[in-house]
Design a protein around this motif. Structure first.
Motif, PDB file in Angstrom:
ATOM      1  N   THR A  24      51.351  46.589  42.851  1.00 12.64           N
ATOM      2  CA  THR A  24      51.320  46.183  41.438  1.00 12.64           C
ATOM      3  C   THR A  24      51.526  44.680  41.298  1.00 12.64           C
ATOM      4  N   TYR A  25      52.499  44.153  42.027  1.00 15.94           N
ATOM      5  CA  TYR A  25      52.770  42.712  41.949  1.00 15.94           C
ATOM      6  C   TYR A  25      51.566  41.898  42.436  1.00 15.94           C
ATOM      7  N   ARG A  27      48.448  42.680  42.545  1.00 17.16           N
ATOM      8  CA  ARG A  27      47.269  42.780  41.677  1.00 17.16           C
ATOM      9  C   ARG A  27      47.413  41.908  40.425  1.00 17.16           C
ATOM     10  N   GLU A  28      48.627  41.817  39.896  1.00 18.24           N
ATOM     11  CA  GLU A  28      48.832  41.101  38.632  1.00 18.24           C
ATOM     12  C   GLU A  28      49.614  39.809  38.808  1.00 18.24           C
ATOM     13  N   ARG A  29      49.703  39.276  40.015  1.00 18.95           N
ATOM     14  CA  ARG A  29      50.565  38.141  40.291  1.00 18.95           C
ATOM     15  C   ARG A  29      50.206  36.911  39.472  1.00 18.95           C
ATOM     16  N   ARG A  31      48.924  36.794  36.439  1.00 19.80           N
ATOM     17  CA  ARG A  31      49.145  36.951  35.007  1.00 19.80           C
ATOM     18  C   ARG A  31      50.621  37.151  34.662  1.00 19.80           C
ATOM     19  N   LEU A  32      51.479  37.350  35.700  1.00 19.47           N
ATOM     20  CA  LEU A  32      52.885  37.630  35.444  1.00 19.47           C
ATOM     21  C   LEU A  32      53.656  36.359  35.140  1.00 19.47           C
ATOM     22  N   HIS A  36      58.245  38.750  33.100  1.00 22.99           N
ATOM     23  CA  HIS A  36      57.656  39.948  33.701  1.00 22.99           C
ATOM     24  C   HIS A  36      58.262  40.231  35.075  1.00 22.99           C
ATOM     25  N   MET A 861      45.512  45.396  30.712  1.00 22.58           N
ATOM     26  CA  MET A 861      44.992  45.639  32.065  1.00 22.58           C
ATOM     27  C   MET A 861      44.105  46.866  32.089  1.00 22.58           C
TER      28      MET A 861
END
Length: 865
Positions: A24-25, A27-29, A31-32, A36, A861
């Motif tokens: 999860t981290y 994949r979205e690193r 945008r975090l 977050h 997402m």
């Protein structure tokens, strides 16, 4: 402090969870934002708390208190060591620190408390009496000791013993102490014996024949050279006495003996010396099956020669004739016979102890039994509710009780202090048994006396038997002895009653005060009252009681064996009604029965009289009277066949039967049908090293055998059977040293008898300290072999620890973090970081919440995907 986990496998759940959060981290690193990442970290920590809670973690917190438990072996092999042990414990207690706990417990076959665990123990108390010293059970003492101590504290069990265990397995239990904070120290002790003589073995042939010379081999062990005496017995009769020279060590003596007894014969060897440390190891027994022709025991109740022996003649079955007083007490003495006949034998001369042994011989070993009638037999002989009645095919009660005369019975029982114990209990049981023989409409009175008479049951119609029995059995012992006033009260209670039979039974073990007995009894006789007396024990005034019974037209009984009291009262109760004897001449009816019809082919002789009884359900009535009472009946009791012939053997009652040409054949037929069916298969019964018995069946049908074990007193023993193979069965029997008899029967009820000797306990053998157990026990538990008392309270290697579970705290922490996660996602990061917020336009605030809300982020997402 130490952190430990009970279920470490639960931590494997962290692997997939960490993989999920990592994915999860990654994949979205891009945008975090920082907020977050904080939320993601809180969630990861919460999940880790939950997983660790599932793994059951706990903290070990140190406990400073320490405890020492002394376990003192007080079995027979430790005799004469108590003073040395006490001295060792007292010296060691001087080294005990104030904050240390100590306790003292002793054991043999079980554990008992001498001084409870406490910090104040300084001296050794006087040891209490210990029972069951013939066994040593170290395993059980360790097991019970671990239940006494506090498992949180460092514990040291100090075992003072010779380590010669005879029960249990201490080393097997010691494996359970590994990893615990309990260690076992051993202080070796053993008794110092300078002069002891013991029988190591006594061997007789397993099978022999009458007239065959057999060798009786005795091995005697002596700690020092000297002189002694060797005695050999056959069925408790001395057959050999010899002075022997004993050398130090083993001595073997062989005696050649020609067998005269038959059946299962008990042999016993006894060695005697002037000075002997242990008497319990001086005697051993052995059993030999002496085979011969069938052998019969006739118990003759007449003062003249046995009429049955005369009827059989000299060319019949081999037999012995004895009177009731000569009957043996041991089971082995009866097992040498194949059948037993009681010919007009009164029950009170036999006693219930011997009756019980005979009952076991019939039930479990197939010995046949016949009771023959007469004035002292069946109900008139006092056999009501005895073991003999149990094995017979008839009951002592008779049908047609309405034909009995009206009866009045008053029992006057001594309850003084000297009657305390078995005498009073047996007397009460005897009185209760008499009550059960009465009809509900009969009259009963019961007076118990000490220094005054107490009318326990007022003389009147019996009514409720159960209530009367309970009242009698509740009587307790009292004070002195006052016979005259008590007897006068009994006569007064019967004087004016209109009854056909009025009788008093007086039981006492004491002396009487003065009184005018002659006038009292004479007045009673004029009113139809009779009196019988029972003198219990040697202290009773036998001369007075015998004179009272003679004046009262009753019977006198001088009781030495207390076990005969119930039979006496049963006999007295039966004899107050002579209608038990049916004395009208008649021709018995013969029923179709195997082995009997040919005997009566030429007719049935006339009979004069018989004793009334009632056939039991399942019994086969061969001959019956005109009143449908059994004259000759038989049935199967256990493995034995039993008969009841309710007429007599003299011809007084039997009439023409005694002059009948088939009279001898009649008795031979009874005997032949009584004889047991013995099994031709020779089962092998051996004592194993662990004390159990191994029975080998050469036919490979061991699982189908019916096996019973009985001791010398005739008591059936508890037995546990374990099938080892098609040919072998293990029998575990709790038996005391001495003889044990096995009855083995197959599916066809064919009987095999075997007798084995259970030797004296290994406790009475002179053995050194068992070094193997001492070393292994201390090694497995982290203890030491102690030589000096000061070593008992040396520093503990294992420290005590208290277990503190933290799973609940982890669950609570996880729940708080999870709540924090929800709060941030719902209200935003600024709700947590700022105490006060400036007012902003609604639109701006909404946008900010939207941007920082993780839920909205995930929603976006989802749209992109």
């Amino acid at each position: 402090m130490d952190l430990r986990i009970d279920m470490p496998l639960a931590l494997l759940l962290l692997l997939p969870l960490f993989m999920y959060f990592g994915w999860t981290y990654w994949r979205e690193r891009r945008r975090l934002k920082k907020s977050h990442l904080v939320v993601l970290g809180i969630r990861v920590i919460a999940i880790v708390c939950f997983v660790f809670a599932l793994a059951a973690p706990y903290l070990l917190l140190p406990v400073k208190d320490e405890q020492v438990l002394y376990l003192v072996d007080r079995s027979a092999s430790m005799n004469r060591t108590e003073a040395e042990i006490v001295s060792f414990i007292e010296e060691s207690l001087k080294s005990k620190k104030e904050d240390q706990l100590a306790g003292i417990y002793s054991f043999s076959s079980t554990l008992q408390t001498e001084a409870i665990l406490s910090k104040s123990l300084k001296d050794v108390p006087k040891f209490t009496e210990v029972k069951g010293t013939d066994q040593t059970n170290i395993e059980q003492s360790l097991q019970l000791a671990t239940g006494i101590v506090d498992p949180k504290k460092a514990t040291r069990l100090v075992l003072l013993t010779d380590a010669n265990e005879t029960q249990g397995n201490a080393l097997e239990f010691a494996t359970k102490l590994k990893g615990s904070n309990i260690s076992v120290d051993v202080v070796p002790f053993h008794q110092n014996v300078t002069n002891d003589v013991s029988l190591k073995s006594f061997v007789t042939p397993q099978i022999a024949y009458v007239g065959e010379q057999q060798q009786l081999v005795t091995e005697v062990n002596a700690t020092a050279a000297g002189q002694g005496e060797l005695l050999l017995y056959e069925n408790d009769k001395l057959i050999h006495r010899e002075s022997v020279e004993l050398a130090q060590g083993s001595n073997v003596f062989t005696y050649k003996h020609t067998a005269t007894a038959e059946g299962l014969v008990k042999y016993e060897a006894l060695v005697q010396v002037g000075q002997d440390a242990i008497f319990e190891n001086n005697k051993l027994t052995s059993v030999t099956m002496v085979q011969s022709e069938p052998h019969l025991l006739i118990v003759n109740g007449y003062d003249t020669a046995s009429p049955i022996a005369a009827a059989l003649g000299s060319n019949s079955i081999s037999y012995d004739v004895v009177d009731a007083a000569s009957l043996p007490n041991e089971l082995s003495s009866y097992l040498q016979y194949n059948a037993i006949i009681f010919d007009n034998v009164p029950g009170h001369l036999v006693g219930e102890a011997k009756m019980s042994v005979i009952e076991q011989a019939v039930k479990n070993f197939g010995v046949g039994f016949t009771m023959v009638g007469g004035e002292n037999s069946f109900g008139l002989g006092g056999y009501f509710k005895t073991p003999i009645e149990t094995l017979l095919p008839v009951e002592m009660e008779i049908k047609g009780k309405e034909q009995l005369p009206s009866l009045g019975l008053v029992i006057v029982l001594d309850r003084s202090g000297s009657m305390y114990g078995s005498k009073l209990e047996l007397a009460k049981e005897a009185a209760a048994r008499s009550v059960e023989m009465l009809r509900d409409e009969d009259t009963l009175g019961f007076i118990a006396f000490d220094d005054r008479p107490w009318e326990i049951i007022e003389t009147g119609p019996l009514g409720n038997k159960e209530e009367a029995v309970d009242t009698i059995l509740s009587v307790t012992p009292g004070g002195g002895t006052e016979i005259y006033r008590s007897l006068a009260a009994a006569y007064d209670s019967l004087a004016d009653l209109k009854l056909q039979r009025k009788h008093i039974i007086l039981l006492t073990d004491g002396q009487s005060q003065a009184g005018n007995y002659e006038d009292l009894i004479e007045t009673g006789k004029e009113q139809g009252v009779t009196l019988s007396t029972v003198a219990i024990g040697q202290d009773a005034d036998g001369n007075l009681l015998q004179g009272l019974s003679e004046m009262g037209s009753g019977r006198f009984y001088d009781v030495i064996d207390e076990q005969t009291i119930p039979s006496i009262l049963s006999r007295e109760t039966a004899m107050i009604s002579r209608t038990y004897i049916e004395d009208n001449p008649f021709y018995p009816t013969i029923y179709n029965a195997s082995g009997w019809n040919a005997l009566f082919a030429n007719g049935v002789p006339q009979m004069n009289a018989y004793i009334g009884t009632t056939a039991k359900q399942g019994a086969a009535v061969i001959a019956e009277s005109e009143k449908e009472d059994p004259v000759l009946a038989q049935w199967q009791y256990g493995l034995g066949k039993t008969f009841a012939f309710t007429s007599d053997s003299t011809g007084k009652w039997a009439g023409d039967w005694a002059r009948w040409q088939e009279w001898g054949t009649f008795w031979q037929t009874i005997i032949s049908q009584m004889l047991p069916s013995y099994n031709d298969v020779a089962y092998d019964v051996r004592l194993d090293t662990d004390g159990s018995f191994i029975i080998t069946d050469p036919t490979n049908e061991a699982a189908f055998l019916d096996i019973v074990a009985v001791d010398e007193a005739g008591e059936e023993l508890d037995i546990q059977l374990e099938t080892l193979s098609a040919s072998q069965v293990r029998a575990v029997v709790q038996a005391k040293p001495g003889l044990i008899f096995f009855r083995i029967a197959d599916e066809e009820q064919a009987i095999y008898q075997a007798g084995l000797s259970v030797p004296y306990s290994a406790e009475y053998e002179l053995r050194p300290v068992n070094e193997t157990i001492v070393e292994q026990l201390t090694k497995q538990t982290g203890g030491s072999v102690l030589k000096e008392p000061q070593e008992v309270f040396r520093d503990f290697t294992n420290k005590g620890a208290e277990r503190q579970n933290i799973a609940t705290w982890l669950l609570l922490a996880g729940m708080l973090l999870f709540f924090l996660d929800i709060t941030i996602r719902r209200f935003g990061w600024n709700f947590i970081t700022s105490r006060k917020q400036k007012e902003k336009p609604v639109e701006e605030t909404a946008v900010q919440v939207e941007n920082t809300n993780v839920a909205q982020l995930l929603k976006g997402m989802k749209k992109r995907s």
